[in-house]
Scaffold this motif. Structure first.
Motif, PDB file in Angstrom:
ATOM      1  N   VAL A 240       0.846  -1.190   0.000  1.00 20.80           N
ATOM      2  CA  VAL A 240       0.000   0.000   0.000  1.00 20.80           C
ATOM      3  C   VAL A 240       0.885   1.245   0.000  1.00 20.80           C
ATOM      4  O   VAL A 240       1.926   1.283   0.655  1.00 20.80           O
ATOM      5  N   ASP A 241       0.490   2.253  -0.758  1.00 21.67           N
ATOM      6  CA  ASP A 241       1.226   3.510  -0.789  1.00 21.67           C
ATOM      7  C   ASP A 241       1.386   4.048   0.635  1.00 21.67           C
ATOM      8  O   ASP A 241       0.425   4.101   1.407  1.00 21.67           O
ATOM      9  N   ARG A 242       2.602   4.454   1.006  1.00 21.74           N
ATOM     10  CA  ARG A 242       2.882   4.871   2.376  1.00 21.74           C
ATOM     11  C   ARG A 242       2.042   6.080   2.787  1.00 21.74           C
ATOM     12  O   ARG A 242       1.546   6.158   3.917  1.00 21.74           O
ATOM     13  N   ASP A 243       1.900   7.037   1.888  1.00 19.69           N
ATOM     14  CA  ASP A 243       1.101   8.203   2.219  1.00 19.69           C
ATOM     15  C   ASP A 243      -0.343   7.812   2.493  1.00 19.69           C
ATOM     16  O   ASP A 243      -0.990   8.329   3.415  1.00 19.69           O
ATOM     17  N   ARG A 244      -0.855   6.889   1.683  1.00 18.63           N
ATOM     18  CA  ARG A 244      -2.227   6.445   1.873  1.00 18.63           C
ATOM     19  C   ARG A 244      -2.375   5.705   3.196  1.00 18.63           C
ATOM     20  O   ARG A 244      -3.370   5.875   3.919  1.00 18.63           O
ATOM     21  N   LEU A 245      -1.392   4.862   3.534  1.00 13.61           N
ATOM     22  CA  LEU A 245      -1.418   4.142   4.801  1.00 13.61           C
ATOM     23  C   LEU A 245      -1.437   5.140   5.964  1.00 13.61           C
ATOM     24  O   LEU A 245      -2.167   4.961   6.943  1.00 13.61           O
ATOM     25  N   GLY A 246      -0.644   6.197   5.852  1.00 12.86           N
ATOM     26  CA  GLY A 246      -0.631   7.225   6.885  1.00 12.86           C
ATOM     27  C   GLY A 246      -1.967   7.933   7.010  1.00 12.86           C
ATOM     28  O   GLY A 246      -2.421   8.240   8.116  1.00 12.86           O
ATOM     29  N   GLN A 247      -2.606   8.205   5.889  1.00 13.44           N
ATOM     30  CA  GLN A 247      -3.915   8.841   5.931  1.00 13.44           C
ATOM     31  C   GLN A 247      -4.938   7.943   6.627  1.00 13.44           C
ATOM     32  O   GLN A 247      -5.741   8.410   7.446  1.00 13.44           O
ATOM     33  N   TRP A 248      -4.915   6.652   6.310  1.00 16.07           N
ATOM     34  CA  TRP A 248      -5.831   5.715   6.970  1.00 16.07           C
ATOM     35  C   TRP A 248      -5.591   5.699   8.477  1.00 16.07           C
ATOM     36  O   TRP A 248      -6.540   5.684   9.260  1.00 16.07           O
ATOM     37  N   ALA A 249      -4.317   5.685   8.875  1.00 17.24           N
ATOM     38  CA  ALA A 249      -4.004   5.672  10.311  1.00 17.24           C
ATOM     39  C   ALA A 249      -4.541   6.926  10.987  1.00 17.24           C
ATOM     40  O   ALA A 249      -5.101   6.851  12.101  1.00 17.24           O
ATOM     41  N   GLY A 250      -4.384   8.079  10.338  1.00 15.07           N
ATOM     42  CA  GLY A 250      -4.917   9.306  10.906  1.00 15.07           C
ATOM     43  C   GLY A 250      -6.425   9.267  11.054  1.00 15.07           C
ATOM     44  O   GLY A 250      -6.983   9.694  12.078  1.00 15.07           O
ATOM     45  N   GLU A 251      -7.102   8.732  10.056  1.00  8.49           N
ATOM     46  CA  GLU A 251      -8.563   8.634  10.109  1.00  8.49           C
ATOM     47  C   GLU A 251      -9.005   7.697  11.238  1.00  8.49           C
ATOM     48  O   GLU A 251      -9.947   7.990  11.985  1.00  8.49           O
ATOM     49  N   LEU A 252      -8.339   6.542  11.349  1.00  7.39           N
ATOM     50  CA  LEU A 252      -8.690   5.587  12.403  1.00  7.39           C
ATOM     51  C   LEU A 252      -8.447   6.163  13.794  1.00  7.39           C
ATOM     52  O   LEU A 252      -9.262   5.989  14.701  1.00  7.39           O
ATOM     53  N   SER A 253      -7.325   6.854  13.971  1.00  4.62           N
ATOM     54  CA  SER A 253      -7.007   7.392  15.284  1.00  4.62           C
ATOM     55  C   SER A 253      -8.036   8.425  15.734  1.00  4.62           C
ATOM     56  O   SER A 253      -8.376   8.500  16.919  1.00  4.62           O
ATOM     57  N   ARG A 254      -8.568   9.185  14.798  1.00  2.00           N
ATOM     58  CA  ARG A 254      -9.532  10.227  15.176  1.00  2.00           C
ATOM     59  C   ARG A 254     -10.881   9.643  15.600  1.00  2.00           C
ATOM     60  O   ARG A 254     -11.657  10.308  16.271  1.00  2.00           O
ATOM     61  N   THR A 255     -11.177   8.413  15.209  1.00  6.07           N
ATOM     62  CA  THR A 255     -12.444   7.804  15.644  1.00  6.07           C
ATOM     63  C   THR A 255     -12.405   7.411  17.109  1.00  6.07           C
ATOM     64  O   THR A 255     -13.445   7.073  17.687  1.00  6.07           O
ATOM     65  N   LEU A 256     -11.232   7.447  17.747  1.00  6.89           N
ATOM     66  CA  LEU A 256     -11.091   7.045  19.128  1.00  6.89           C
ATOM     67  C   LEU A 256     -11.313   8.199  20.101  1.00  6.89           C
ATOM     68  O   LEU A 256     -11.301   7.990  21.313  1.00  6.89           O
ATOM     69  N   TYR A 257     -11.522   9.424  19.596  1.00  7.49           N
ATOM     70  CA  TYR A 257     -11.735  10.579  20.459  1.00  7.49           C
ATOM     71  C   TYR A 257     -13.218  10.913  20.553  1.00  7.49           C
ATOM     72  O   TYR A 257     -13.957  10.705  19.602  1.00  7.49           O
TER      73      TYR A 257
END
Length: 257
Positions: A240-257
C-alpha cells in the motif's frame, strides 16, 4: 469500590500514584478516553511524577526536606489545575487537535508525520509486523480457518482494548488475540475497498502516552502507529502507498476521540 462507580478526582489521583486495582484502572482509562481535559491533566501529573523521580534520587532510607518540598510542589500543581478547568480544557483541546493534524502541511488534511529516521519506532511496531506476517501465513493454510466475526464490544470487555471504528467499505478477514508482555493484543486482518490487505494491531504497551499517528521508517512492511492513553495501535501493510497508509491511520485514530 465498584468499577462502574463515577470517576472522581480521588480516583484520578490514585491512578497517577499507581494505587488503583486493575478493574478500576480500566474504568479510569475508559473515562479519560472520553474526557480530553481530564486526560491532559492526568498526563501532566504523570509527567511531573516522572520528573520528580529523575530529579530527586534518594539514598536507601527516608526522604528529606527536598522530597517534602517536591511533594508540596506536586500537590500545589495539581490544585492549580483543578482550580483552572478552563485552562485545562484549552490545553487539552490544543493537544488533541495537534494529535491528528500536526503534519497537515506535509501530507494534507488527513496526513500523518514521517518518523525521524534516527528515532526507532516503539517496540510494539515490530510486534505488529510479526502479527501481520502470522495473519498472512494463516490466510494460506486450509487447516487454520479465519475468524471473520468482529465484535469490538466483546474485545473491549475481554482485553480492555478499545478498537477504532472501521470504514464502512472495509471488510474483516480475520480476528486474532495474541499474547504480549503486558497482556493480550488484538490483530484484525482487513480488506480495503480497493482490496488492499492491511492489519490493524492494538496492544497495551505498559505505559500511558499520547502519540500522534506516525509512519515508521520504510521496511519489509510499511507501518503507521499511534498511541492514546494506555493503548497503542499500528496499521501494517505490504504494497500500500505509504502516504495512503498514513492517511488511513490518521482517520482511524480520530475515531477514538
Amino acid at each position: 469500590m465498584h468499577p462502574s462507580d463515577p470517576i472522581r478526582d480521588t480516583d484520578l489521583a490514585a491512578y497517577v500514584d499507581g494505587q488503583l486495582p486493575p478493574e478500576r484502572r480500566v474504568a479510569v482509562e475508559a473515562f479519560l478516553s472520553e474526557h480530553p481535559a481530564d486526560a491532559a491533566r492526568v498526563m501532566a501529573d504523570l509527567r511531573l511524577n516522572s520528573e520528580l523521580r529523575l530529579a530527586l534520587p534518594l539514598p536507601e532510607g527516608g526522604a528529606g526536606l527536598r522530597v517534602s518540598h517536591a511533594a508540596r510542589l506536586l500537590q500545589a500543581s495539581r490544585l492549580r489545575r483543578r482550580l483552572a478547568p478552563r485552562v485545562g480544557r484549552i490545553a487539552a483541546l490544543g493537544l488533541f487537535v495537534a494529535i491528528g493534524w500536526t503534519a497537515h502541511s506535509q501530507f494534507g488534511a488527513l496526513g500523518v508525520r514521517e518518523s525521524v529516521a534516527s528515532v526507532q519506532p516503539p517496540a510494539y511496531v515490530e510486534d505488529a509486523i510479526r502479527a501481520h506476517r502470522t495473519s498472512q501465513l494463516r490466510a494460506g493454510m486450509a487447516s487454520q480457518p479465519e475468524t471473520r466475526r468482529y465484535d469490538p464490544a466483546e474485545i473491549l470487555s475481554a482485553t480492555a482494548i478499545r478498537l477504532p471504528k472501521l470504514p464502512a467499505d472495509w471488510a474483516v478477514s480475520d480476528v486474532q488475540v495474541f499474547p504480549s508482555t503486558h497482556g493480550p493484543s488484538v490483530e484484525v486482518a482487513l480488506k480495503t475497498l480497493g482490496q488492499a490487505t492491511v492489519s490493524l494491531y492494538a496492544v497495551r504497551p505498559g505505559g500511558f502516552d499520547v502519540v500522534d499517528a506516525s509512519l515508521a521508517p520504510a521496511g519489509e512492511a510499511d507501518t503507521a502507529y499511534w498511541q492514546i492513553g494506555e493503548v497503542a495501535y499500528a496499521l501494517v501493510s505490504s504494497g500500500v502507498d505509504r502516504d495512503r497508509l498514513g492517511q488511513w491511520a490518521g482517520e482511524l485514530s480520530r475515531t477514538l476521540y
